[in-house]
Design an enzyme around this catalytic site. Structure first.
Site, PDB file in Angstrom:
ATOM      1  CE  LYS A 159      -9.207  26.014  31.457  1.00  0.00           C
ATOM      2  NZ  LYS A 159      -8.944  27.458  31.339  1.00  0.00           N
ATOM      3  CB  THR A 162     -12.616  27.686  29.960  1.00  0.00           C
ATOM      4  OG1 THR A 162     -11.553  28.538  30.403  1.00  0.00           O
ATOM      5  CG2 THR A 162     -13.367  28.338  28.813  1.00  0.00           C
ATOM      6  CG  PHE A 204      -0.528  -0.546  -5.875  1.00  0.00           C
ATOM      7  CD1 PHE A 204      -1.900  -0.491  -5.692  1.00  0.00           C
ATOM      8  CD2 PHE A 204       0.093   0.530  -6.498  1.00  0.00           C
ATOM      9  CE1 PHE A 204      -2.641   0.605  -6.120  1.00  0.00           C
ATOM     10  CE2 PHE A 204      -0.642   1.636  -6.931  1.00  0.00           C
ATOM     11  CZ  PHE A 204      -2.012   1.666  -6.734  1.00  0.00           C
ATOM     12  NE  ARG A 255       1.612  -2.251  -1.740  1.00  0.00           N
ATOM     13  CZ  ARG A 255       0.841  -1.199  -1.907  1.00  0.00           C
ATOM     14  NH1 ARG A 255       1.320  -0.125  -2.516  1.00  0.00           N
ATOM     15  NH2 ARG A 255      -0.406  -1.183  -1.490  1.00  0.00           N
ATOM     16  CD  GLN A 282      -6.699   2.985  -2.443  1.00  0.00           C
ATOM     17  OE1 GLN A 282      -5.794   2.177  -2.219  1.00  0.00           O
ATOM     18  NE2 GLN A 282      -6.548   3.997  -3.279  1.00  0.00           N
ATOM     19  CG  ASN A 333       0.510   3.252   0.961  1.00  0.00           C
ATOM     20  OD1 ASN A 333       1.172   2.492   1.654  1.00  0.00           O
ATOM     21  ND2 ASN A 333       0.274   3.028  -0.333  1.00  0.00           N
ATOM     22  CG  HIS A 379       4.786   5.450  -0.171  1.00  0.00           C
ATOM     23  ND1 HIS A 379       3.767   4.654  -0.634  1.00  0.00           N
ATOM     24  CD2 HIS A 379       4.353   6.722  -0.320  1.00  0.00           C
ATOM     25  CE1 HIS A 379       2.760   5.411  -1.059  1.00  0.00           C
ATOM     26  NE2 HIS A 379       3.095   6.677  -0.871  1.00  0.00           N
TER      27      HIS A 379
HETATM   28  O1  LIG Z   1      -2.361   0.804  -1.883  1.00  0.00           O
HETATM   29  C1  LIG Z   1      -2.106   1.720  -2.669  1.00  0.00           C
HETATM   30  N1  LIG Z   1      -3.120   2.502  -3.156  1.00  0.00           N
HETATM   31  C2  LIG Z   1      -2.893   3.536  -4.031  1.00  0.00           C
HETATM   32  O2  LIG Z   1      -3.851   4.233  -4.460  1.00  0.00           O
HETATM   33  C3  LIG Z   1      -1.545   3.789  -4.394  1.00  0.00           C
HETATM   34  N2  LIG Z   1      -0.994   4.733  -5.200  1.00  0.00           N
HETATM   35  C4  LIG Z   1       0.356   4.520  -5.156  1.00  0.00           C
HETATM   36  O3  LIG Z   1       1.202   5.231  -5.754  1.00  0.00           O
HETATM   37  N3  LIG Z   1       0.648   3.461  -4.363  1.00  0.00           N
HETATM   38  C5  LIG Z   1      -0.537   2.976  -3.872  1.00  0.00           C
HETATM   39  N4  LIG Z   1      -0.813   1.957  -3.027  1.00  0.00           N
END
Ligand SMILES: O=c1[nH]c(=O)c2[nH]c(=O)[nH]c2[nH]1
Length: 303
Positions: free
Chosen positions: A19, A64, A164, A181, A224, A250, A252
């Site tokens: 379940k 279940t 970045f 950023r 990363q 990420n 944006h």
């Molecule tokens: O922290 C980031 N890693 C990426 O691999 C990446 N690629 C991107 O366009 N912006 C970012 N920012």
């Protein structure tokens, strides 16, 4: 007995059943100051279940509906942490039915906090605290027990100390380098314990604290790198964790061009895009950890 289904070309492969998403709310009301536990429990059994599929023979079928009832019945006496309750369910099903050799018990835990009032935090009225969810997947394979704890939808943002730059530039590159950023993500993480005799609440709280602290205090050169720092901090502080997996969007935030309106925009006004988003995934593992693919086999959404 119903017919047996045979085939020259097909055979039953891996299977499990149970379940899904049993919603369990438990109130501790021994004193006027109540406590609430809010779980979403999924139970799946594995074992000698072939005849249910191939012969229509349900003798080994723990319905279940019965699995759902078991969740509520075991909760009557208390549930403890999600890890403890999932471990108890696994122990119950594998010890009660001798043909059940293993299974998977997943729990999501939702958080409530007391409603603040003029007279302090209320005794029995709660407000749901955000979208963050605590997770656990317990799996049993015979005597082997695996516990993968985690969290998801822990949304964080830092408004500076993130850049970045230095990424590959070629025909397809339009992205400008950013030295200041916004960095935002929904942290989704799962980590594997090597022991079950833990204070699961205390470890969970500390893992969460460490991840947030790293996100907040480390200058980010890429999501990363921030992810990796979070994972390393967790493994360094917690020897009982073998590995931690992350899947983090990420999110944006693009600077809006206000020049058509004769205005500058010194990192003040942003467009918070919801898609597409970068998706950053990695495992951070202890160098000497023994890999345990059985713990991760049904934990989807991570690399
Ligand atoms: O922290 C980031 N890693 C990426 O691999 C990446 N690629 C991107 O366009 N912006 C970012 N920012």
């Amino acid at each position: 007995m119903p017919d047996t289904t045979t085939s020259d070309i097909a055979v039953l492969g891996e299977n499990q059943y149970g379940k899904a998403e049993v919603r369990l709310v438990r109130i501790e009301r021994e004193t006027p100051r109540h406590e609430i536990t809010d779980f979403n429990v999924s139970s799946q059994l594995r074992g000698d279940l072939d005849a249910i599929h191939t012969d229509g023979d349900n003798a080994h079928c723990v319905a279940t509906d019965s699995q759902k009832n078991t969740v509520y019945s075991l909760a009557r006496g208390g549930v403890g942490t999600p890890e403890e309750f999932a471990l108890r369910l696994g122990e119950h099903f594998t010890s009660t039915y001798d043909w059940i050799s293993g299974g998977r018990w997943e729990i999501e835990k939702y958080s409530w906090v007391r409603i603040p009032t003029g007279a302090g935090e209320h005794d029995h009225s709660f407000v749901k605290s955000g979208t963050e969810v605590r997770t656990v997947v317990v799996q049993r394979d015979g005597e082997d027990v695996f516990v993968v704890a985690g969290l998801q939808d822990l949304t964080v943002l830092k408004s500076t100390a993130s850049e970045f730059v230095g990424f590959t530039r070629d025909t397809y590159t339009t992205l400008a380098e950013a030295t200041d950023r916004i960095l935002a993500t929904d942290v989704k993480a799962r980590w594997r314990y090597t022991r079950t005799d833990l204070d699961f609440d205390a470890v969970f709280d500390d893992v969460r604290r460490l991840m947030l602290e790293q996100f907040a205090t480390q200058h980010s050169y890429a999501l990363q790198q921030t992810l990796y720092q979070m994972g390393v901090a967790v493994l360094e502080a917690h020897p009982e964790i073998a590995e931690i997996k992350f899947s983090m969007p990420n999110k944006h935030h693009f600077l809006v061009d206000l020049s058509p309106f004769g205005q500058d925009n010194p990192n003040v006004v942003f467009f918070a895009a919801d898609r597409p988003y970068g998706l950053i995934e990695a495992t951070v593992q202890r160098k000497d950890a023994t890999p345990e693919p059985r713990a991760w086999a049904t934990v989807t959404g991570f690399c």
